[in-house]
Design a protein around this motif. Structure first.
Motif: not given
Length: 229
Positions: A151-154, A201-204
């Motif tokens: 899920r993308p996160q901020t 907004r990224i994946f990490k």
């Protein structure tokens, strides 16, 4: 792609959260159904909305866009939906785009060549006759949809709190106050990443990094569009 029809054309974006959409189809219209592919299927959110459109014998072209892995049963599924709803499916096509979760796969696509191919497909397709849907690649019953846990996160350091991601999320999965992602509502379409000018907004995480390396290694070969006319 709709410009390739010539004359009057319109775009209905089903990703915007509305209670009711007026499709207003007229006699003689040809409809282009276009959907992304998620794990080899049409996203259920999109499939549900497509099923609400009655064809009444109008012609339809069906097309899917996928991230260079495979479109599996998605194109056949979309053709079946259109046909069941009373459309006469006259053509089908599958096109490549940069993968939304792993952007190192098919980076920069669709490129100019892809666009030219798509426009040529539409020009040929609009004059086609009824298509034998059984000729479309895919299987029935359709494959079970895969589960995507990423899920993308901020990234709070980069975020300007503009709210674009909240407004543009098609499922309303982003909390407007905390900008956290509801993992049970998010469908990992990555629209929030695409619309964020500050790249916040990224994946990490280790899981994403590990899965990304494997996916990129397995799906980096250049693939071309496929047509059924």
């Amino acid at each position: 792609m709709t410009d390739a029809f010539g004359g009057q054309s319109g775009l209905i974006d089903l990703t915007h959260r509305t209670d009711k959409t007026n499709y207003d189809l007229k006699d003689g219209d040809t409809v282009l159904f276009l959907s992304p592919v998620y794990a080899g299927r049409i996203p259920e959110m999109a499939a549900k909305q497509f099923r609400e459109i009655d064809g009444h014998g109008k012609k339809a072209i069906v097309a899917v866009v996928y991230g260079n892995r495979d479109y599996d049963d998605a194109l056949l599924e979309l053709a079946d939906i259109a046909s069941t709803n009373g459309f006469e499916v006259i053509a089908a096509g599958a096109f490549i785009a940069q993968h939304c979760i792993f952007p190192k796969v098919a980076t920069g696509r669709p490129d100019k060549s892809d666009i030219d191919i798509a426009v040529d497909f539409i020009k040929k397709a609009k004059d086609s006759e009824l298509l034998d849907i059984s000729s479309i690649k895919g299987n029935r019953p359709y494959k079970k949809p895969g589960t995507v846990t990423l899920r993308p996160q901020t990234d709070e350091k980069s975020c300007h709190s503009c709210g674009v991601c909240v407004r543009e999320c098609p499922t309303g999965a982003i909390d407007p106050m905390s900008l956290s992602t509801d993992k049970d509502v998010c469908i990992t379409c990555c629209r929030c990443i695409a619309v964020c000018d500050s790249n916040a907004r990224i994946f990490k995480g280790i899981m994403y990094s590990t899965v990304s390396k494997i996916f990129c290694a397995q799906n980096s070969r250049h693939r071309e569009a496929e047509f059924f006319l």
